[in-house]
Design a protein around this motif. Sequence first.
Motif, PDB file in Angstrom:
ATOM      1  N   ALA A 132      19.044 -23.437 -27.163  1.00 14.46           N
ATOM      2  CA  ALA A 132      19.063 -23.717 -28.606  1.00 14.46           C
ATOM      3  C   ALA A 132      18.840 -25.205 -28.877  1.00 14.46           C
ATOM      4  CB  ALA A 132      20.385 -23.252 -29.219  1.00 14.46           C
ATOM      5  N   LEU A 133      19.473 -26.057 -28.085  1.00 10.14           N
ATOM      6  CA  LEU A 133      19.262 -27.504 -28.254  1.00 10.14           C
ATOM      7  C   LEU A 133      17.808 -27.887 -27.995  1.00 10.14           C
ATOM      8  CD1 LEU A 133      22.413 -29.160 -26.680  1.00 10.14           C
ATOM      9  CD2 LEU A 133      21.606 -29.397 -29.038  1.00 10.14           C
ATOM     10  N   ARG A 134      17.220 -27.326 -26.940  1.00 10.78           N
ATOM     11  CA  ARG A 134      15.809 -27.619 -26.642  1.00 10.78           C
ATOM     12  C   ARG A 134      14.905 -27.168 -27.783  1.00 10.78           C
ATOM     13  NH1 ARG A 134      16.917 -25.765 -21.665  1.00 10.78           N
ATOM     14  NH2 ARG A 134      15.841 -23.805 -22.015  1.00 10.78           N
ATOM     15  N   GLN A 135      15.163 -25.975 -28.313  1.00 18.10           N
ATOM     16  CA  GLN A 135      14.337 -25.474 -29.409  1.00 18.10           C
ATOM     17  C   GLN A 135      14.486 -26.331 -30.662  1.00 18.10           C
ATOM     18  OE1 GLN A 135      15.444 -21.157 -29.455  1.00 18.10           O
ATOM     19  NE2 GLN A 135      13.211 -20.958 -29.398  1.00 18.10           N
ATOM     20  N   ALA A 136      15.698 -26.733 -30.973  1.00 15.89           N
ATOM     21  CA  ALA A 136      15.925 -27.570 -32.158  1.00 15.89           C
ATOM     22  C   ALA A 136      15.238 -28.929 -31.981  1.00 15.89           C
ATOM     23  CB  ALA A 136      17.419 -27.747 -32.412  1.00 15.89           C
ATOM     24  N   ARG A 137      15.361 -29.515 -30.788  1.00 16.38           N
ATOM     25  CA  ARG A 137      14.695 -30.791 -30.524  1.00 16.38           C
ATOM     26  C   ARG A 137      13.189 -30.660 -30.681  1.00 16.38           C
ATOM     27  NH1 ARG A 137      15.156 -33.427 -25.544  1.00 16.38           N
ATOM     28  NH2 ARG A 137      15.138 -35.434 -26.575  1.00 16.38           N
ATOM     29  N   GLN A 138      12.649 -29.569 -30.174  1.00 15.69           N
ATOM     30  CA  GLN A 138      11.199 -29.359 -30.263  1.00 15.69           C
ATOM     31  C   GLN A 138      10.784 -29.155 -31.724  1.00 15.69           C
ATOM     32  OE1 GLN A 138       9.806 -25.956 -28.075  1.00 15.69           O
ATOM     33  NE2 GLN A 138       7.666 -26.523 -28.294  1.00 15.69           N
ATOM     34  N   HIS A 139      11.548 -28.364 -32.448  1.00 17.31           N
ATOM     35  CA  HIS A 139      11.194 -28.047 -33.832  1.00 17.31           C
ATOM     36  C   HIS A 139      11.323 -29.252 -34.767  1.00 17.31           C
ATOM     37  CE1 HIS A 139      10.656 -25.594 -37.407  1.00 17.31           C
ATOM     38  NE2 HIS A 139      11.655 -26.284 -37.934  1.00 17.31           N
ATOM     39  N   PHE A 140      12.435 -29.951 -34.675  1.00 16.73           N
ATOM     40  CA  PHE A 140      12.700 -31.062 -35.592  1.00 16.73           C
ATOM     41  C   PHE A 140      12.193 -32.406 -35.067  1.00 16.73           C
ATOM     42  CE2 PHE A 140      16.049 -27.977 -36.783  1.00 16.73           C
ATOM     43  CZ  PHE A 140      15.734 -27.823 -38.125  1.00 16.73           C
ATOM     44  N   GLY A 141      11.763 -32.435 -33.816  1.00 14.39           N
ATOM     45  CA  GLY A 141      11.325 -33.682 -33.185  1.00 14.39           C
ATOM     46  C   GLY A 141      12.476 -34.266 -32.393  1.00 14.39           C
ATOM     47  N   SER A 142      12.230 -34.566 -31.123  1.00 10.02           N
ATOM     48  CA  SER A 142      13.331 -34.991 -30.252  1.00 10.02           C
ATOM     49  C   SER A 142      13.979 -36.297 -30.719  1.00 10.02           C
ATOM     50  CB  SER A 142      12.864 -35.106 -28.802  1.00 10.02           C
ATOM     51  OG  SER A 142      11.809 -36.018 -28.679  1.00 10.02           O
ATOM     52  N   GLU A 143      13.184 -37.257 -31.133  1.00  9.01           N
ATOM     53  CA  GLU A 143      13.773 -38.529 -31.561  1.00  9.01           C
ATOM     54  C   GLU A 143      14.621 -38.332 -32.814  1.00  9.01           C
ATOM     55  OE1 GLU A 143      12.214 -42.737 -33.340  1.00  9.01           O
ATOM     56  OE2 GLU A 143      11.128 -41.938 -31.605  1.00  9.01           O
ATOM     57  N   ARG A 144      14.097 -37.588 -33.762  1.00 11.43           N
ATOM     58  CA  ARG A 144      14.792 -37.348 -35.025  1.00 11.43           C
ATOM     59  C   ARG A 144      16.074 -36.523 -34.794  1.00 11.43           C
ATOM     60  NH1 ARG A 144      12.404 -33.438 -39.542  1.00 11.43           N
ATOM     61  NH2 ARG A 144      13.713 -34.026 -41.293  1.00 11.43           N
ATOM     62  N   PHE A 145      15.965 -35.469 -33.998  1.00 10.74           N
ATOM     63  CA  PHE A 145      17.112 -34.601 -33.758  1.00 10.74           C
ATOM     64  C   PHE A 145      18.182 -35.326 -32.938  1.00 10.74           C
ATOM     65  CE2 PHE A 145      19.409 -31.037 -31.755  1.00 10.74           C
ATOM     66  CZ  PHE A 145      19.787 -30.362 -32.895  1.00 10.74           C
ATOM     67  N   ASP A 146      17.763 -36.063 -31.914  1.00 11.09           N
ATOM     68  CA  ASP A 146      18.727 -36.811 -31.108  1.00 11.09           C
ATOM     69  C   ASP A 146      19.452 -37.854 -31.942  1.00 11.09           C
ATOM     70  OD1 ASP A 146      18.029 -35.308 -28.913  1.00 11.09           O
ATOM     71  OD2 ASP A 146      16.938 -36.918 -27.905  1.00 11.09           O
ATOM     72  N   ARG A 147      18.722 -38.530 -32.818  1.00 14.36           N
ATOM     73  CA  ARG A 147      19.356 -39.516 -33.694  1.00 14.36           C
ATOM     74  C   ARG A 147      20.438 -38.835 -34.540  1.00 14.36           C
ATOM     75  NH1 ARG A 147      15.111 -41.606 -35.780  1.00 14.36           N
ATOM     76  NH2 ARG A 147      14.960 -40.196 -37.536  1.00 14.36           N
ATOM     77  N   PHE A 148      20.119 -37.651 -35.070  1.00 13.41           N
ATOM     78  CA  PHE A 148      21.085 -36.886 -35.844  1.00 13.41           C
ATOM     79  C   PHE A 148      22.311 -36.540 -34.990  1.00 13.41           C
ATOM     80  CE2 PHE A 148      22.651 -32.565 -36.483  1.00 13.41           C
ATOM     81  CZ  PHE A 148      23.284 -32.722 -37.708  1.00 13.41           C
ATOM     82  N   LEU A 149      22.080 -36.040 -33.775  1.00 14.99           N
ATOM     83  CA  LEU A 149      23.191 -35.655 -32.898  1.00 14.99           C
ATOM     84  C   LEU A 149      24.114 -36.831 -32.606  1.00 14.99           C
ATOM     85  CD1 LEU A 149      21.541 -33.322 -30.232  1.00 14.99           C
ATOM     86  CD2 LEU A 149      23.037 -32.669 -32.126  1.00 14.99           C
ATOM     87  N   TYR A 150      23.511 -37.973 -32.265  1.00 15.47           N
ATOM     88  CA  TYR A 150      24.313 -39.109 -31.821  1.00 15.47           C
ATOM     89  C   TYR A 150      24.923 -39.920 -32.953  1.00 15.47           C
ATOM     90  CZ  TYR A 150      22.710 -38.073 -27.149  1.00 15.47           C
ATOM     91  OH  TYR A 150      22.469 -37.444 -25.958  1.00 15.47           O
ATOM     92  N   THR A 151      24.303 -39.908 -34.124  1.00 16.18           N
ATOM     93  CA  THR A 151      24.850 -40.718 -35.213  1.00 16.18           C
ATOM     94  C   THR A 151      25.676 -39.915 -36.216  1.00 16.18           C
ATOM     95  OG1 THR A 151      22.853 -40.511 -36.572  1.00 16.18           O
ATOM     96  CG2 THR A 151      22.975 -42.392 -35.054  1.00 16.18           C
ATOM     97  N   VAL A 152      25.422 -38.613 -36.308  1.00 16.98           N
ATOM     98  CA  VAL A 152      26.159 -37.796 -37.276  1.00 16.98           C
ATOM     99  C   VAL A 152      27.201 -36.920 -36.587  1.00 16.98           C
ATOM    100  CG1 VAL A 152      25.973 -36.038 -39.088  1.00 16.98           C
ATOM    101  CG2 VAL A 152      24.231 -37.822 -38.899  1.00 16.98           C
ATOM    102  N   LEU A 153      26.793 -36.137 -35.609  1.00 13.05           N
ATOM    103  CA  LEU A 153      27.716 -35.200 -34.984  1.00 13.05           C
ATOM    104  C   LEU A 153      28.630 -35.819 -33.922  1.00 13.05           C
ATOM    105  CD1 LEU A 153      25.779 -31.858 -34.544  1.00 13.05           C
ATOM    106  CD2 LEU A 153      27.456 -32.496 -36.257  1.00 13.05           C
ATOM    107  N   ALA A 154      28.070 -36.517 -32.972  1.00 15.55           N
ATOM    108  CA  ALA A 154      28.844 -37.001 -31.823  1.00 15.55           C
ATOM    109  C   ALA A 154      30.073 -37.827 -32.199  1.00 15.55           C
ATOM    110  CB  ALA A 154      27.944 -37.781 -30.866  1.00 15.55           C
ATOM    111  N   PRO A 155      29.987 -38.727 -33.163  1.00 17.55           N
ATOM    112  CA  PRO A 155      31.180 -39.533 -33.473  1.00 17.55           C
ATOM    113  C   PRO A 155      32.374 -38.707 -33.949  1.00 17.55           C
ATOM    114  CG  PRO A 155      29.232 -40.568 -34.386  1.00 17.55           C
ATOM    115  CD  PRO A 155      28.815 -39.188 -33.908  1.00 17.55           C
ATOM    116  N   SER A 156      32.127 -37.490 -34.437  1.00 12.99           N
ATOM    117  CA  SER A 156      33.233 -36.678 -34.954  1.00 12.99           C
ATOM    118  C   SER A 156      33.666 -35.579 -33.994  1.00 12.99           C
ATOM    119  CB  SER A 156      32.815 -36.041 -36.285  1.00 12.99           C
ATOM    120  OG  SER A 156      31.786 -35.088 -36.060  1.00 12.99           O
TER     121      SER A 156
END
Length: 121
Positions: free
Chosen positions: A72-96
């Motif tokens: 699921a993570l691979r598909q989301a990264r591919q669909h939304f763009g890896s740089e964009r999705f990773d930025r979201f993961l690390y700046t929005v989700l990970a801190p919480s």
Amino acid sequence: MRLWIKLNSDDLFRNDSDWKQLDDLVATYAASIRAQKQLLTELGPAKEDEHSDVRTKLTAENVRLRVEGAHALRQARQHFGSERFDRFLYTVLAPSKTMVSDGPDSAELLKTLRSAEELAQ
């Protein structure tokens, strides 16, 4: 959670379209989570002689859950763009978030996950 993400994300998941796309991408993973919850529910009232069967199913579901989560993570990264999705993961989700495990992953479990992931591809 979705409202919190909408309020804290400056890019992804600020509209219903992004959420619909994500829901479609992670549907199999979500089904694995539901299956695991069901097995955990069954484990509680199960008779002692049924515990082994439920635990075996739960172990298999745990492996499937990890494989589906990675997929699921691979598909989301591919669909939304890896740089964009990773930025979201690390700046929005990970801190919480806090990750908790019942113990370190053994080499054998990692081999099983790799094998299962290769079969899923």
